[in-house]
Design a protein around this motif. Structure first.
Motif, PDB file in Angstrom:
ATOM      1  N   ILE A  20       0.823  -1.208   0.000  1.00 43.88           N
ATOM      2  CA  ILE A  20       0.000   0.000   0.000  1.00 43.88           C
ATOM      3  C   ILE A  20       0.862   1.265   0.000  1.00 43.88           C
ATOM      4  O   ILE A  20       0.611   2.213  -0.746  1.00 43.88           O
ATOM      5  CB  ILE A  20      -0.928   0.004   1.235  1.00 43.88           C
ATOM      6  N   SER A  21       1.882   1.280   0.872  1.00 47.20           N
ATOM      7  CA  SER A  21       2.589   2.532   1.153  1.00 47.20           C
ATOM      8  C   SER A  21       4.058   2.537   0.753  1.00 47.20           C
ATOM      9  O   SER A  21       4.686   3.600   0.732  1.00 47.20           O
ATOM     10  CB  SER A  21       2.502   2.825   2.657  1.00 47.20           C
ATOM     11  N   GLY A  22       4.617   1.356   0.507  1.00 50.39           N
ATOM     12  CA  GLY A  22       6.052   1.274   0.249  1.00 50.39           C
ATOM     13  C   GLY A  22       6.873   1.157   1.516  1.00 50.39           C
ATOM     14  O   GLY A  22       8.100   0.998   1.443  1.00 50.39           O
ATOM     15  N   ALA A  23       6.217   1.223   2.672  1.00 48.21           N
ATOM     16  CA  ALA A  23       6.936   1.169   3.953  1.00 48.21           C
ATOM     17  C   ALA A  23       6.913  -0.254   4.500  1.00 48.21           C
ATOM     18  O   ALA A  23       5.851  -0.865   4.612  1.00 48.21           O
ATOM     19  CB  ALA A  23       6.287   2.118   4.966  1.00 48.21           C
ATOM     20  N   ALA A  24       8.092  -0.766   4.855  1.00 46.75           N
ATOM     21  CA  ALA A  24       8.205  -2.107   5.419  1.00 46.75           C
ATOM     22  C   ALA A  24       8.272  -2.009   6.935  1.00 46.75           C
ATOM     23  O   ALA A  24       9.330  -1.714   7.506  1.00 46.75           O
ATOM     24  CB  ALA A  24       9.433  -2.812   4.865  1.00 46.75           C
ATOM     25  N   LEU A  25       7.141  -2.242   7.592  1.00 40.28           N
ATOM     26  CA  LEU A  25       7.135  -2.229   9.056  1.00 40.28           C
ATOM     27  C   LEU A  25       7.865  -3.466   9.571  1.00 40.28           C
ATOM     28  O   LEU A  25       7.607  -4.576   9.104  1.00 40.28           O
ATOM     29  CB  LEU A  25       5.706  -2.221   9.602  1.00 40.28           C
TER      30      LEU A  25
END
Length: 834
Positions: A57-62
């Protein structure tokens, strides 16, 4: 019937919003995902799913961690653990499957009630494990259910496909709240919104499923298909209460040693001859009335429940392949004129009551599922005051066929009658057959029935706790072996109905129109309007009140519909630019439905043209075969028998279509004469069946519409017309008659296929070397068109020869060989009357 059950309610609690904590800000992670080291594998998969989809969705890898980090400002806890306990979190009370999402300013918890299947206790590939199992049982038998407690272990995901993973349900619900849609498995099956900032709304959402049992069964694919099973879990599949629901008695009789030691456990079709099990899956059919076999069933069930305490119920289901039962038991249970079907139901009632009462003594909190081999007969020997309260009553349905008013009415009436008669203490599971395409070459009809499915789910929640939904996985390429390379679903064709069904199993009262409109928009983009029209047209066609059997002239699908399908798909594809995913999805549907273009050309009759000769209305039913039209022999020549010529035909080998040799004809050949009485519109069939083993004829059925006739030597006659499809008449050497129709209009009139009773008559005679049958079939119900050269009728005549061969080696001969079932209508003969 009232359907206001608290466990079906969706509860929504929202705290006042004081902040919207961000977990992704400007494309960067501002939170971490916490899952305990000791968490169940299903919870770990849920955490991985949350991480994967948020990144898409965001490109951010939590990051996924096993303990909260002090330097990270926000935690997403997947599943309950020591950390959520320390925070004071507790799961709300649930009566069923569900999920709970708690969002605060400093953390969020994704949790829910869970049912996990334990690790397998026995390994069928380990000889020592098998030996230990046989030692436990005290004799050799199959360990299918003992291997895994009735579940399918998916090796890639390291979970059982039956696991009901509440935290995963919560993660899926949260992702859907962000706009993610799990429409289909595999690549490009999920819709992802795009957002650089992802924030949470402080509050709490708690929801329960309407149905606690939501299990798809795709055979071996459930064990090997990682992405397919993951998709099902994202759609919140699982079983809240574990149970074994299967053809379990076959494992008790799996070993030859057991059959040799306990021959009394096996049913006989006649003195000294056992029934053969379907497909050789075990040593035979159980004799359910035998006390020793009943005790073996009790012992088997007790040991299974002890091995897997999480199971709430077990089944002692018959082996697959019908419901034959011992000739001695038939004498008892059919003594008062009951049919074989009803007698079988009564026998199985006694069997289940006996087992249930014994299980109650050792496992009072466990249930036994009533199993009558898909027999919709309600037993006549029920004592309402003495029904074991641990009996669970399941249902069975083909959901796609419930679009037919007659079928839907029968389903409702049967369930209401069961509830009235049994007053069951527990709701049972339903066994459902879904879109069962077994071969990629079979035409795929566009099967959509969302409105009727919603009505079905709304009705059935009053009777069922959920469904075991059996389908066959797609063969991904031609030539793939049955148990290899299988994947779940055929994405262009079956994913939408599966998606809708899973949503309805959670909430039968959802806004279906809104759900579908959203799907058309998300899945087809610029072709949204056109594809909505396609699906609505396809649903209209499938819901026609006509036979599911499609012929050149009959059935729900018309030749013009096929052209319309592809015209509409072409118009939709033109609206979706080439190279886009929308264009590709429509193109995939065109490819999936491609075999439909060959359907109606293939329905042009391939069988022979058979001329039926008109005979007088005064023809007696007296067994005289010489009265039928035939060639007169030359003067002085011996008169042939049976009389040949004109309306007489020799049946061919049904498998390869070859004619029998002269010697074979004399020993086992079959000659039939086809005639017609025009005034009364009655078909007159004469059959001469040569048989060298007349003393061994299989002929147990004596009553009308006794389905035990299908274990006898028989003549079978199939008919259809330009107006009606199809009709079946069966006659055995006793002169017993079985008649039924699958034509929707006639079934609607008569209530059930088996209740079609046009007044068929038969005269059967037996000789030293043959048996002969004259059969009269009134044909008014076939309509007014034909049989003529312009409007021929479809005709198949088959002889099933068992005699000394036995049911497992029976031979088949037919007027128009199909190489498969008699009822392959495209290969039937074309009958006309001069």
């Amino acid at each position: 019937m009232k359907q206001t059950h608290a466990l079906f309610l969706s509860l929504l609690f929202t705290y006042p919003v004081s902040a919207e904590p961000f977990i992704v800000k400007d494309g960067q992670p501002t939170a971490e995902i916490v899952v305990a080291t000791a968490a169940h594998e299903g919870v770990k998969r849920a955490a991985e799913d949350l991480q994967f989809h948020l990144e898409k969705i965001s490109g951010a890898a939590l990051p996924v961690v096993n303990a909260p980090s002090k330097e990270v400002p926000y935690q997403l806890y997947v599943g309950e653990n020591e950390f959520t306990k320390a925070l004071g979190y507790s799961l709300p009370g649930f009566h069923n499957s569900g999920y709970d999402i708690l969002v605060t300013e400093h953390y969020a918890v994704f949790a829910g009630p869970t049912t996990y299947y334990p690790a397998p206790k026995f390994n069928p590939r380990d000889p020592k494990s098998v030996e230990a199992f046989h030692k436990l049982m005290g004799y050799k038998c199959g360990l299918e259910q003992f291997e895994s407690g009735g579940a399918h272990f998916n090796t890639p995901l390291k979970i059982f496909s039956n696991d009901d993973v509440g935290p995963w349900h919560a993660v899926s619900a949260f992702l859907e709240s962000l706009g993610v849609r799990f429409y289909a498995p595999y690549e490009n099956g999920t819709i992802f919104p795009e957002m650089k900032n992802v924030s949470l709304r402080v509050g709490r959402t708690t929801k329960e499923a309407a149905y606690g049992r939501r299990e798809w069964a795709y055979g071996p694919a459930m064990r090997s298909d990682k992405d397919g099973v993951a998709w099902l879990k994202r759609l919140m599949c699982g079983n809240r209460s574990g149970l074994v629901y299967n053809h379990t008695t076959r494992v008790i009789l799996e070993a030859a040693e057991t059959a040799q030691a306990h021959p009394e456990w096996l049913a006989e079709e006649k003195p000294g001859k056992r029934f053969e099990a379907h497909g050789g899956q075990c040593q035979g059919i159980p004799r359910y009335t035998d006390p020793g076999f009943q005790q073996a069933c009790v012992d088997w069930a007790r040991k299974l429940l002890d091995t897997y305490p999480q199971l709430g119920a077990v089944t002692l289901g018959a082996p697959d392949g019908g419901n034959p039962y011992d000739w001695r038991d038939r004498q008892k249970y059919e003594a008062n004129g009951l049919s074989a079907k009803q007698g079988y139901a009564d026998m199985m009632w006694d069997f289940h009551c006996a087992i249930a009462r014994e299980l109650k003594k050792s496992h009072p909190d466990k249930g036994l599922i009533w199993w009558c081999q898909y027999n919709d007969s309600i037993p006549t020997n029920i004592d309402p005051a003495n029904i074991p309260d641990n009996l669970i009553f399941p249902g069975a349905a083909h959901p796609a066929d419930l679009v037919l008013d007659t079928t839907a009415r029968q389903f409702r009436e049967y369930n209401e009658k069961i509830t009235e008669v049994f007053n069951p203490k527990m709701k049972g599971p339903a066994w459902e057959w879904w879109l069962s395409y077994r071969s990629p070459t079979a035409p795929r009809f566009p099967i959509f029935f969302g409105k009727r499915l919603q009505e079905f789910r709304q009705f059935n929640r009053g009777f069922s706790d959920g469904s075991f939904m059996e389908v066959f996985p797609a063969w991904q390429t031609s030539g793939v072996k049955v148990n290899e390379g299988m994947k779940i679903g055929e994405v262009p064709i079956s994913h939408l109905m599966m998606y809708v069904n899973m949503k309805l199993l959670w909430d039968p009262d959802l806004d279906l129109v809104a759900l579908l409109n959203e799907y058309y928009k998300n899945w087809y983009g610029p072709a949204e309007k056109e594809m909505k029209a396609f699906h609505e047209f396809a649903e209209q066609v499938w819901c026609r009140q006509e036979s599911r059997s499609v012929t050149a002239n009959t059935g729900f699908l018309k030749e013009a519909d096929v052209e319309q399908y592809f015209t509409m798909l072409a118009e939709a594809k033109a609206k979706a630019p080439s190279g886009t995913i929308y264009h590709a999805r429509i193109e995939a549907m065109e490819k999936g439905y491609e075999p439909l273009k060959r359907l109606f050309p293939s329905l042009k009759r391939e069988g022979p043209l058979v001329r039926a000769y008109p005979v007088p209305e005064t023809f007696p039913l007296d067994g005289d075969m010489k009265k039928y039209p035939h060639n007169e022999p030359e003067p002085g020549a011996p008169e042939p028998y049976p009389p040949i010529g004109f309306g007489w035909h020799k049946l061919l080998d049904h498998g390869d279509g070859k004619a029998l040799s002269g010697e074979e004809l004399k020993k086992v050949g079959t000659h039939v004469s086809v005639n017609f009485q025009p005034q009364s519109r009655t078909l007159c069939i004469a059959a001469v069946c040569y048989e060298p083993e007349m003393a061994s004829l299989a002929a147990s059925a004596t009553k009308h519409d006794d389905d035990g006739i299908f274990y006898d030597d028989v003549i079978e006659i199939y008919l259809d017309s330009p107006e009606r499809s199809f009709f079946k008449v069966v006659v055995n050497p006793n002169g017993a008659i079985y008649d039924e129709t699958q034509d929707v209009s006639i079934v609607a009139r008569d209530s059930l296929p088996i209740l079609w009773n046009p007044g068929v008559k038969a005269n059967v005679k037996k000789y030293d070397d043959r048996w002969e049958a004259e059969i009269r079939i009134p044909c008014a119900d076939l309509g007014v068109l034909g049989p003529t050269e312009q409007y021929p009728w479809g005709l198949q005549i088959g002889r099933t020869r068992i005699a000394s061969l036995g049911t497992d080696k029976q031979k088949h001969y037919s007027l128009s060989p199909t190489g498969g079932a008699y009822r392959v209508m495209s290969k039937w003969a074309r009958m006309w009357v001069r």
